[in-house]
Design an enzyme around this catalytic site. Sequence first.
Site, PDB file in Angstrom:
ATOM      1  CB  CYS A  23      -0.930   0.013   1.214  1.00 61.64           C
ATOM      2  SG  CYS A  23      -0.040   0.103   2.775  1.00 61.64           S
ATOM      3  CB  CYS A  26       3.463  -0.188   3.278  1.00 56.37           C
ATOM      4  SG  CYS A  26       1.916  -0.895   3.821  1.00 56.37           S
ATOM      5  CG  ASP A 400       7.645  21.080 -37.802  1.00 57.88           C
ATOM      6  OD1 ASP A 400       7.789  22.182 -38.331  1.00 57.88           O
ATOM      7  OD2 ASP A 400       8.313  20.081 -38.109  1.00 57.88           O
TER       8      ASP A 400
END
Length: 710
Positions: A23, A26, A400
Site C-alpha cells: 500500500c 507502507c 510543425d
Amino acid sequence: MQGSSEQVQDQKKAVYRIQGFTCTNCAAQFEQNVKALPEVQNAQVNFGASKITVYGEATIQDLEKAGSFEGLKVYPEKEQRTIEKVPFWKRKATITTALSAILLLVGYLVSKENTAANLIFGLAILIGGYELFIKGVKGLVRFNFNMNTLMTVAIIGAAAIGKWEEGATVVFLFAISEALEAFSMEKARQSIHSLMDVAPKEATIRRGNQEIQVLVDDIQIGDIMIVKPGQKLAMDGKVIKGISAVNQAAITGESVPVSKTAGDEVFAGTLNEEGLLEVEVTKRVDDTTIAKIIHLVEEAQAEKAPSQAFVDRFAQYYTPAIMVLALGIAVIPPLLFDGAWGDWIYRGLALLVVGCPCALVISTPVSIVTAIGNAAKNGVLIKGGIHLEETGKLSVIAFDKTGTLTKGVPVVTDIVTLKGKEENELLGIAAAIEKWSQHPLASAIVRKADDKFLDLTKWETQDFSSITGKGAKAVIQGVTYYVGSPRLFDELIPEGLAERISTEIHRLQKQGKTVMVLGTEKEALALIAVADEVRESSREVIRQLHELGIQKTVMLTGDNQATAEAIGKQVGIREVKAELLPQHKLEYIKNLKNSGNVGMVGDGVNDAPALASANVGIAMGGAGTDTALETADIALMADDLTKLPFTIKLSRKALQIIKQNITFSLLIKVVALLLIIPGWLTLWMAIFADMGATLIVTLNSLRLMRVRGS
C-alpha cells in the site's frame, strides 16, 4: 555549498527494486525509515515502479531492516531476479484472514454476549490483526497518525467497550481491503513488468567463426547478432545482412510488421518474423530503446501529478484531524452534556474507522500508473503524471509541418532554368552546395542529382556556410553561389527578383510546393520546386482532434505562406503561420498559451525550443531518437500521428477518473460523518463504507486499461 552537497549525493546515489509493497502508506513509512538511517542523506520511493533511490550509504541489510515491518525484500536495480510468485492461497496474509473469517463466523454461531463468543472474537482480532497492531502501535508511539494507527485504536477501543464482534468484523474487512489495494497496484504494474520481459536476456553472437549464446550484459557494441525467423531481437542495432519483416509493436505500438533490409535500424524486443537477419549491435543493453522506455515509464510514475500532490498534502493534515475529532466526539458529550460514555466512545471509534483515508490516497496513483502503462503498451511514452493531466486539459494544438503533417521526405518536382546554363549543370551546382546542409529540402536536391547520376566532384565547393532560416552559400569555380528561399534573393539582388520570376514562384507555391532559388548575389539562375507528401493520416487525425473538442489547430512552418496554406487546407488545419524561424515558433507558442493549454507536436530536433515552451511537448518518432525522448513530455514512438487522438482521449479519461475518485472518496466520508451524529453508523458499516470506497475507486481506475488506440 548547496551545489557541492548535491554532487556528493549524486556520487553516492543507488537505486534498488523492492519486493513486497502492499500500500501507499507502507511505501511512505519505508521511505521515512530509510531517511532515518545514519549514513543516508535522502531517499525517494517510487511506489508505482516498486523502487527506492537512496542518496548516501546503506547496505541491503539496512534497507531490509527498515522495511521489516512489511517484510520487504530489496535488491539492486540492475540485478536480474526472478520474482517468486507465491500462490494467493499460500500467502501469510491470506491464511490469517481466512482463519480470522472462520473464527468470526464461529463466534456469531456460538451466539453473542457471552464469554465463549467474546474469546473467539478476541482470537479472531489477534490472528487477523496482529501485523496491523504492530504497525499501528509503532505509528502511535512515533505520533505518526496513519491508517494503521486509526484502525488499531478503533479495534482496541471496540474491544475495550465490549464490542468484540464488531472489532473482529472490522479486522476481517480491513484485511480484505488491504488485499484489494495490493491486487489493484499489482494489476496496474503489470504493464511495466510486461515491458521488462519484452527483450530476451541472451542472444546468438558470431565471434570469429563461432556462433555462441551470450548474455545481453556481455554483448559489446560492434558484435554481430544472428536473429533467426521467429526470434526476438535482444539488442538495438543496424541490419548488415538479410531481409525480413519485423514486428515492432512492443516499441512503437504498430501491429503491422515493418520491412527491414541492410542499413535499417532495429530495436531490442521486436520480433523477426520471416528471414534470417545479421545485425551489428549499436548500443549496450542499458542504452537500448526498450531500456530507455522502461526507465522513463518508471520515472514517470514517481513524478506526482498535481491532483496526487493535493491528495498527499490533504491526507497529511486530514488523518491527525480525524484523530482529534474522534477524541472530541468520544469525550466532550459525556463530560459536558451528560452523554453515555459507552455510546459516545463507540461513535468516536466509528469516526476513526470511516475516517481512514485509504480510498482517497489510492485514488490518484492507481489511475496514473494504469494510464501511463496502457500508453506505453500502445507506443506512447508519457513522461509523468503532470504531463498526463496537462494533456487532458489541452485546448490548442500546434503542429510543425515537415515530418509531422507531411512525411518529411521531400522530392524535387520541377526545375525551371532562368538563365544561361543547362538544367543538369544548375542541378549539379545546387546539389554540390546542399550536400553539406542538414536541411530536409537539401537532401531532396542531392537525391535528384544522384537519380541523374551527376558526378558532384565536378563542382568542388569551398567556403560553405549556412544562412539560418534562409539557405546556404558556397564558392564554386571562383563564383559565390546561393541556394535558398525567394526571400533570400529579394535581400541579395539590389532590385529584388524580377516580376516574371515572382509570378512563376507563386504559381508553384499555390500547388503546395516549396520553391528554392539558385543564383548569385546579382541574379537568379534557376528555380527548384520541392514537394513534401502529406501523410495519409493527417486529415483524419485533425478531424478527430476537432471532434474531441480541441478548439484550435495551428500549423507552424518555416515554409512560404502559399505552400503552407495549400497544405493547411489539404489537412483541415484552421490556422496557418508560415515563414517562421525557430525563435518565431517559440514566440508564437508563448502567445498561444494566453488562449488556453497548448500542445506542440514536432520531430523533437528542430522544434526543441517550441516543444519545451508548450504546456505539453509531443515528439514524433521517438523510437531510436534520443533527442525526442529527452526533449518532449510525450513521445509517439512510431512515426505515426494517429496515436495523438488516442493520447488525448486517454489523458482526458484519466483526468475524469481522478476527479471522480477524489469526489467519491470525500463524499463517502461526508455522508458517513453525517450518519454518526444520530448514531446510525456502526463500526462494521464504517469499515464496509471505507472498503467499498477503496474497491470502487480501484476498479474505476483500472477502466483506463480498456482505452484503446486506433
